[in-house]
Write a protein that holds these residues in place. Structure first.
Motif, short mmCIF file in Angstrom:
data_model
loop_
_atom_site.label_atom_id
_atom_site.label_comp_id
_atom_site.label_asym_id
_atom_site.label_seq_id
_atom_site.Cartn_x
_atom_site.Cartn_y
_atom_site.Cartn_z
N GLY A 138 81.64 -21.19 127.84
CA GLY A 138 80.71 -20.79 126.64
C GLY A 138 80.19 -19.54 127.20
N ILE A 139 80.05 -18.50 126.25
CA ILE A 139 79.44 -16.90 126.63
C ILE A 139 78.59 -16.60 125.45
CG2 ILE A 139 79.88 -14.60 127.10
CD1 ILE A 139 81.22 -16.29 129.27
N SER A 140 77.16 -16.43 126.12
CA SER A 140 76.42 -15.80 125.47
C SER A 140 75.87 -14.38 125.70
CB SER A 140 75.15 -16.57 125.10
OG SER A 140 75.31 -17.98 124.73
N VAL A 141 75.66 -13.51 124.84
CA VAL A 141 75.22 -11.99 125.09
C VAL A 141 74.45 -11.60 124.30
CG1 VAL A 141 77.48 -11.49 126.11
CG2 VAL A 141 77.05 -10.82 123.82
N ARG A 142 73.44 -10.56 124.81
CA ARG A 142 72.19 -10.38 123.81
C ARG A 142 71.95 -8.74 124.20
NH1 ARG A 142 66.60 -10.34 123.23
NH2 ARG A 142 66.06 -10.68 121.19
N VAL B 141 76.61 -17.84 130.99
CA VAL B 141 78.17 -18.09 131.34
C VAL B 141 78.24 -19.58 131.54
CG1 VAL B 141 80.24 -17.80 132.49
CG2 VAL B 141 78.82 -15.70 132.00
N GLU B 142 78.88 -20.56 130.94
CA GLU B 142 78.86 -21.99 131.12
C GLU B 142 80.25 -22.31 131.24
OE1 GLU B 142 77.33 -26.42 129.03
OE2 GLU B 142 76.65 -24.34 128.31
N GLU C 266 85.70 -12.66 132.35
CA GLU C 266 85.85 -11.33 132.18
C GLU C 266 86.22 -10.80 130.60
OE1 GLU C 266 86.96 -12.74 134.87
OE2 GLU C 266 85.33 -12.13 136.07
N GLN C 267 87.32 -11.62 130.26
CA GLN C 267 87.97 -11.16 128.97
C GLN C 267 86.72 -11.89 127.96
OE1 GLN C 267 91.79 -13.17 129.68
NE2 GLN C 267 92.63 -11.26 129.39
N ALA C 268 86.37 -13.16 128.28
CA ALA C 268 85.68 -13.88 127.00
C ALA C 268 84.33 -13.09 127.01
CB ALA C 268 85.29 -15.22 127.71
N ILE C 269 83.59 -12.57 128.01
CA ILE C 269 82.47 -11.63 127.97
C ILE C 269 82.68 -10.46 127.25
CG2 ILE C 269 80.81 -10.23 129.18
CD1 ILE C 269 81.06 -12.29 131.67
N SER D 6 77.95 -14.89 120.71
CA SER D 6 78.45 -16.19 121.32
C SER D 6 79.92 -16.35 121.36
CB SER D 6 77.56 -17.33 121.12
OG SER D 6 76.41 -17.44 121.20
N LEU D 7 80.69 -16.75 122.33
CA LEU D 7 82.03 -17.05 122.39
C LEU D 7 82.28 -18.54 122.71
CD1 LEU D 7 85.33 -15.25 122.82
CD2 LEU D 7 84.94 -17.13 124.19
N SER D 8 83.14 -19.49 122.42
CA SER D 8 83.35 -20.72 122.77
C SER D 8 84.77 -21.05 122.79
CB SER D 8 82.40 -21.77 122.22
OG SER D 8 82.83 -23.25 122.25
N SER D 9 85.39 -21.65 123.72
CA SER D 9 86.70 -22.03 123.85
C SER D 9 87.03 -23.21 124.65
CB SER D 9 87.55 -20.89 124.54
OG SER D 9 88.79 -21.16 124.73
#
Length: 446
Positions: free
Chosen positions: A44-48, A55-56, A132-135, A158-161
């Motif tokens: 799980g990625i969160s950016v703002r 990064v989880e 890195e790709q998720a970010i 946010s990205l979750s996979s």
């Protein structure tokens, strides 16, 4: 991502643990036993505002055991599925069963109902995505939204996979396993004008990452939705038609399914008790589930009782054709399970579909609801009251955004007042539906 996830290895391990728990339960005197075990791994990625917030990397596992002992039921679970933990969980379940009251409805589903068709439903699509790709994807999504003129700031992207394996086994000799994956990308933005700030979001979700919308599209759509809410007013109060956008119309289907769920029915906590065969909608409306649909979000060949799933029709030509029952709720009601332990799977509507513009033209004057707030739904009476936001419609055309108002009615009246369903079907979840046009509700605004 963290340690490599080999689904086939995990599946074999979970099946072995389930068999171990079943043997131990029998050894300890249980008449019957069922075991659920699962393992999941994800990122799980969160950016703002262009920076990484979190990064989880997660890896979760668990095992749950239910035993039946001379009409008594005991359940225990653990997030540790090691040998010692399995023994402890089974022993606890047996000990609990000794103290619970006797329940004639408790027990496994009948053995002849166990699933025998266990095809590959095409629901496992791992995404070999590095951190890195998720970010980069999350940042690209946010940047696309922030780059739209009028967007003031970002609440983040946010990205979750993730992927996982679940196993269900019981002492009938049934063992069912399923691998699955789920991926999503979302963005929430803030816009501001002289009337104040507004926020909104958009997202994409799929089993197969190749079916996700691009990061840039999600970001731009989030910006478009946010900007469209600027200058919102409070609508006039009155009895008006209400058009539920597809993104919120699925909630109406969810309220219907809750009302026909066995747990609500045997507790007499539903406004649809003892209503089988009665008309709830106009006769052009049919609603059913398709649990064996390949690649769909809720597909499964067996339910949480191990029963073979099947296509069920819940509303047929407007009439309530079936309840949604597990083995336990069916026994409580003196009926047969519908293979719905764990809920309905892949709900689909069969109805004539109309374009969004046709729905607006049919409505004439009223409100288009795109957001709902609050939990004002009474499952016993069907009374419905929710905070809402959306758009004011006049002469079949959207005029301006509206907010800070309430829509109220009764679910049964709303179902009977359903005038049309839109062709703008939202396929991101397990309920696929377009917009719903309800003939009249109370709108409380200014």
């Amino acid at each position: 991502m963290s340690k490599a996830f080999d689904a086939s290895v995990q599946q074999a391990l979970l099946e072995s643990r389930a068999e171990q728990a079943l043997r131990l339960a029998k050894h300890l005197g249980a008449d019957a036993c069922e075991v659920g075990a699962s393992v999941d791994q994800g990122i799980g990625i969160s950016v703002r505002e262009g920076e990484v917030e979190s990064v989880e990397l997660s890896r979760d596992q668990g095992i749950a055991v239910t035993v039946y002992l001379r009409g008594h039921k005991g359940s225990a679970s653990s997030t540790d599925a090691g040998d010692a933990s399995i023994r402890e969980v089974v022993e606890k379940a047996v000990a609990i069963a000794l103290y619970t009251g006797e329940d004639p409805a408790a027990g496994l589903a009948d053995p002849e109902l166990m699933a025998t068709e266990l095809p590959d439903l095409d629901v496992h699509h791992p995404w070999p995505l590095s951190t890195e790709q998720a970010i980069d994807l999350a940042l690209a999504c946010e940047a696309a939204g922030r780059g739209e003129p009028g967007i003031r700031q970002s609440e983040g992207a946010s990205l979750s996979s993730g992927e996982g394996v679940r196993v269900y086994a019981n002492s009938h000799g049934f063992m069912g396993s399923q691998r699955g994956s789920r991926h999503s990308l979302s963005c929430m933005l803030i816009a501001e004008d002289e009337h104040g700030m507004q926020r909104d979001y958009d997202y994409t979700s799929a089993r197969d990452p190749k079916e996700l919308l691009s990061a840039e599209v999600v970001g731009r759509r989030a910006a478009e939705r946010t900007l469209s809410r600027l200058g919102a007013q409070r609508p006039a109060t009155g009895r008006l038609p209400v058009l539920f956008d597809a993104t919120v119309a699925s909630g109406l289907v969810g309220h219907l399914m809750s009302a026909i769920a066995g747990g609500s029915l045997y507790r007499q906590a539903s406004f649809l008790c003892d209503r089988l065969g009665e008309p709830l909608f106009l006769d052009w409306f049919t609603l059913g589930e398709h649990p064996m649909e390949r690649g769909a979000m809720a597909s499964s060949a067996f339910d949480n009782d191990g029963v073979q799933t099947r296509n069920n029709v819940f509303i047929e030509q407007g009439r309530l054709a079936s309840y949604m029952l597990s083995a336990y709720s069916a026994r409580r009601l003196g009926m047969q399970t519908t293979g719905n332990a764990g809920g309905a799977r892949n709900l689909r509507i069969s109805a004539p579909l109309e374009t969004r513009q046709a729905l607006l033209a049919r409505m004439g004057r009223g409100v288009l609801v795109t957001e709902l707030m609050g939990q004002g739904v009474n499952g016993v009476t069907g009374d419905y009251s929710r905070g809402a936001a959306g758009f004011w419609v006049e002469n079949g055309e959207i005029q301006y955004p509206v907010e800070e108002f309430t829509i109220a009615g009764n679910l049964e009246a709303m179902f009977k007042g359903l005038q049309a369903v839109g062709s703008d079907i939202d396929t991101r979840g397990s309920i696929h539906t377009g917009s719903w046009l309800i003939d009249e509700m109370t709108v409380a605004g200014s």
